[in-house]
Scaffold this motif. Structure first.
Motif, mmCIF file in Angstrom:
data_model
loop_
_atom_site.group_PDB
_atom_site.id
_atom_site.type_symbol
_atom_site.label_atom_id
_atom_site.label_comp_id
_atom_site.label_asym_id
_atom_site.label_seq_id
_atom_site.Cartn_x
_atom_site.Cartn_y
_atom_site.Cartn_z
ATOM 1 N N SER A 10 8.881 -30.873 -26.315
ATOM 2 C CA SER A 10 8.250 -32.626 -25.666
ATOM 3 C C SER A 10 8.493 -31.509 -24.015
ATOM 4 O O SER A 10 9.491 -30.767 -23.536
ATOM 5 C CB SER A 10 8.893 -32.779 -25.953
ATOM 6 O OG SER A 10 10.360 -33.354 -25.404
ATOM 7 N N THR A 18 2.455 -30.209 -24.408
ATOM 8 C CA THR A 18 3.446 -31.269 -23.529
ATOM 9 C C THR A 18 2.868 -32.240 -22.873
ATOM 10 O O THR A 18 3.183 -33.080 -23.321
ATOM 11 C CB THR A 18 4.872 -30.930 -22.813
ATOM 12 O OG1 THR A 18 4.480 -30.296 -21.814
ATOM 13 C CG2 THR A 18 5.526 -29.695 -24.006
ATOM 14 N N THR A 21 1.031 -34.026 -25.456
ATOM 15 C CA THR A 21 1.939 -35.437 -26.260
ATOM 16 C C THR A 21 2.042 -36.842 -24.957
ATOM 17 O O THR A 21 2.398 -37.965 -24.994
ATOM 18 C CB THR A 21 2.956 -34.651 -26.191
ATOM 19 O OG1 THR A 21 2.537 -33.823 -27.604
ATOM 20 C CG2 THR A 21 4.176 -35.593 -26.720
ATOM 21 N N THR A 39 11.417 -33.760 -31.218
ATOM 22 C CA THR A 39 11.269 -32.526 -31.314
ATOM 23 C C THR A 39 12.266 -31.664 -32.087
ATOM 24 O O THR A 39 13.067 -32.328 -32.255
ATOM 25 C CB THR A 39 12.157 -32.005 -30.200
ATOM 26 O OG1 THR A 39 12.924 -32.090 -29.608
ATOM 27 C CG2 THR A 39 10.889 -32.417 -28.901
ATOM 28 N N HIS A 43 12.441 -26.829 -29.725
ATOM 29 C CA HIS A 43 12.335 -27.113 -28.421
ATOM 30 C C HIS A 43 13.959 -26.702 -27.331
ATOM 31 O O HIS A 43 14.413 -26.692 -28.062
ATOM 32 C CB HIS A 43 12.998 -28.842 -28.612
ATOM 33 C CG HIS A 43 12.919 -29.707 -27.143
ATOM 34 N ND1 HIS A 43 11.381 -29.636 -26.297
ATOM 35 C CD2 HIS A 43 14.132 -29.764 -26.092
ATOM 36 C CE1 HIS A 43 12.136 -30.057 -25.151
ATOM 37 N NE2 HIS A 43 13.302 -30.532 -25.079
#
Length: 401
Positions: A10, A18, A21, A39, A43
């Motif tokens: 993210s 990302t 999202t 996450t 990540h």
């Protein structure tokens, strides 16, 4: 309504993943829902707090498990994400789990969802097996490819509902035996708060890059093999023959960057090909403003036939002209001759001819720009796209939203 999104990675990392999202979570917050993300171990950004707030969004993080060879590494990642999800569910008390690909996330979330009696939506942005082929880490038909495909199918079958980003993925799942009535299409969209007000050309930046008086073809994104940027560089000598003022502006980076720079070095028009490197996301609009045409020369393969990219929509929102290879993912976004131009994939000569024709038809530019922008505002705006999740959440949770 509390919705917990389970994610590969993210913000603050920047990628198409990302940004999608971010758009989903921001739009859901604007609806008055409570939203958070979790996450997995992939990540890679440094984590200072857990949970942490990034751009007004709440994210829980999963500690990295011990490394190991595949498939031990993937098994440990599933275990670590499941353990962290178990704690987050207990603390944050979500009503709905919304897990996003890759399939490792779904495998971790399914066991927790069953244990707590929580409904699970599995959102597939690309099939992991095809993404691995596109990135050059696997081959179609290999044992790894077959196993991953089986896991993906099982995860979709087990989920309470499945969301996909395009029709290509929906049709493929139906062919695998996933019930059509449990699949919704939530297409890629554009956050018009970020891309809705294109700035005027940055003349100082244009001069610094040597683009004064140039006809500029651009690509802004990640340099993966499947993007076909080698074909775009190969097309440049042919394009310059027809359009002597043509230049190519490449913004971004990725696994193919060294090979592409080497290809540029031996090109007969090397001085017309400009590599900028990666730029901060808040500066991307400055580079869009320098381009006349954004080119997306994706190669023909399962990944590009099934999956729609995000970048052409951003270009349309910026009122840039769009030229793209004639693959399935592009055909879902672009109407040839209306909102953009399609050319045969893997054919530098056809690409150069298509770009030359676009530069020669400046009289039609404004119509295309406005038509493409209207398409994004009407059909690919996140503020309206988010409504597609609403009936699914209501059906699964029984809560009024």
């Amino acid at each position: 309504m509390r919705i917990l999104h389970i994610l590969d990675h993210s913000l603050p990392l920047h990628s198409g993943y990302t940004f999608r999202t971010r758009a989903i979570l921001k739009a859901q917050l604007a609806c008055g829902w409570e939203v958070a993300g979790l996450t997995g171990a992939r990540h890679s950004a440094p984590v200072e707090d857990d949970p942490e707030e990034v751009d007004g969004l709440l994210f829980f993080r999963t500690p990295n498990p011990p490394r190991g060879p595949s498939p031990l590494r993937e098994w440990r990642e599933i275990q670590a994400l499941a353990a962290r999800l178990e704690k987050v569910v207990g603390e944050w008390q979500p009503d709905q789990l919304h897990v996003h690909s890759p399939v490792l996330n779904a495998l971790a979330a399914q066991r927790v969802a069953r244990r707590h009696g929580l409904p699970l939506v599995y959102e597939i942005r690309a099939f992991w097996e095809d993404a691995a082929v596109g990135n050059g880490t696997s081959s179609e038909g290999s044992p790894r490819y077959w196993l991953t495909r089986q896991l993906e199918t099982r995860a979709a079958t087990a989920a309470d509902a499945v969301a996909v980003i395009c029709e290509g993925l929906r049709h493929d799942l139906i062919e695998r035996g996933v019930a059509p009535d449990k699949i919704i299409v939530s297409p890629n969209g554009v956050d018009l708060d970020l891309f809705g007000d294109p700035p005027p050309p940055d003349l100082e930046l244009k001069r610094s890059l040597g683009l004064d008086g140039a006809e500029v073809v651009g690509f802004i994104g990640s340099f993966y093999d499947y993007e076909g940027l080698d074909d775009l560089i190969a097309a440049m000598p042919l394009l310059v023959t027809e359009r002597p003022a043509a230049h190519l502006l490449l913004v971004g980076g990725g696994p193919m960057e060294d090979a592409l720079r080497a290809q540029r070095a031996v090109s007969s028009v090397a001085d017309r090909i400009h590599f900028v490197g990666r730029v901060p996301h808040h500066e991307v609009e400055r580079y869009y403003s320098l381009t006349d045409i954004l080119a997306y020369p994706r190669k023909a393969m399962r990944l590009t036939e099934l999956v729609t990219p995000l970048k052409p929509l951003e270009a349309m929102a910026q009122r840039r002209l769009v030229a793209a290879s004639d693959v399935g993912g592009h055909r879902e976004l672009i109407e040839h001759g209306v909102t953009g131009t399609l050319f045969p994939p893997g054919d530098p000569a056809a690409m150069a001819a298509a770009l030359a024709d676009m530069f020669a038809d400046r009289a039609g530019w404004e119509f295309r720009r406005e038509t493409a922008r209207a398409f994004v505002e009407r059909d690919r705006n996140w503020s309206s796209n988010i409504s597609r999740y609403l009936p699914v959440y209501q059906k699964l949770t029984g809560l009024a939203l």
